[in-house]
Design a protein around this motif. Structure first.
Motif, PDB file in Angstrom:
ATOM      1  N   ALA A   1     -11.830  67.379  23.466  1.00  0.00           N
ATOM      2  CA  ALA A   1     -10.798  67.519  24.496  1.00  0.00           C
ATOM      3  C   ALA A   1     -10.714  66.256  25.341  1.00  0.00           C
ATOM      4  CB  ALA A   1     -11.092  68.731  25.374  1.00  0.00           C
TER       5      ALA A   1
ATOM      6  N   ASP B   1     -11.176  73.408  25.238  1.00  0.00           N
ATOM      7  CA  ASP B   1     -11.377  72.783  26.549  1.00  0.00           C
ATOM      8  C   ASP B   1     -12.865  72.576  26.832  1.00  0.00           C
ATOM      9  OD1 ASP B   1      -8.656  72.996  26.738  1.00  0.00           O
ATOM     10  OD2 ASP B   1      -8.666  74.578  28.252  1.00  0.00           O
TER      11      ASP B   1
ATOM     12  N   THR C   1      -6.314  73.668  24.425  1.00  0.00           N
ATOM     13  CA  THR C   1      -5.099  72.976  24.841  1.00  0.00           C
ATOM     14  C   THR C   1      -4.428  72.364  23.623  1.00  0.00           C
ATOM     15  OG1 THR C   1      -6.061  72.463  27.002  1.00  0.00           O
ATOM     16  CG2 THR C   1      -4.156  71.165  26.330  1.00  0.00           C
TER      17      THR C   1
ATOM     18  N   SER D   1      -1.419  75.411  27.303  1.00  0.00           N
ATOM     19  CA  SER D   1      -2.690  76.132  27.292  1.00  0.00           C
ATOM     20  C   SER D   1      -2.651  77.219  26.225  1.00  0.00           C
ATOM     21  CB  SER D   1      -2.958  76.768  28.665  1.00  0.00           C
ATOM     22  OG  SER D   1      -3.137  75.766  29.622  1.00  0.00           O
TER      23      SER D   1
END
Length: 162
Positions: free
Chosen positions: A139, A134, A121, A83
């Motif tokens: 994503a 995200d 991410t 993350s």
């Protein structure tokens, strides 16, 4: 007068095709070395069009980001994702819990809200590593690509030995 023969053809409905454009851009990777000093390295990343929310980074940079984030959090880098946070004002990615390592890109990614930051991410698979914001289509694409990679990796490993 010569007669020209015409070839019969069948019209098929055209399926929309999707393509991704990649643009190389210079970027800077800033990290803390073993002595605690900041080190900076010029790298080349690939970005998409202005409406796309991904960055492709060299694998050594992706691995260094993962290792740096894991060491800041006191964890071992065992997963294939990490993350991150994208700071729109400074156009850089950082770990969620620390400001280094940092990847500065000269390209703003589309904001998902009015906030100054967006969750992102880092995906650690393939010939290049991918960072996406995200909640975007990019994503979702990276997630599906990662699942496909996981399914195909054992088969690809078997083919190497043949």
């Amino acid at each position: 007068m010569l007669l020209r023969s015409t070839r019969p053809y069948i019209r098929t409905p055209r399926k929309p095709h999707f393509h991704r454009s990649f643009y190389s851009k210079p970027a800077r990777f800033v990290a803390i070395d073993a002595q605690g000093s900041l080190t900076e390295r010029e790298i080349s990343v690939r970005v998409g069009d202005n409406h796309e929310a991904y960055v492709l980074v060299p694998t050594d940079i992706g691995n260094a980001m993962k290792a740096g984030c894991a060491s800041q959090q006191g964890l071992s880098p065992s997963t294939d994702s990490e993350s991150l946070i994208f700071h729109h004002d400074t156009q850089c990615f950082t770990c969620t819990s620390a400001s280094y390592p940092r990847l500065l890109i000269p390209h703003d990614l589309p904001r998902q809200s009015n906030a100054k930051t967006s969750p992102a991410t880092l995906y650690l698979f393939g010939a290049t590593h991918t960072i996406t914001l995200d909640g975007t289509l990019d994503a979702d694409f990276a997630e599906k690509s990662r699942e496909t990679w996981r399914e195909l990796q054992p088969v690809l490993d078997n083919l190497k030995d043949m």
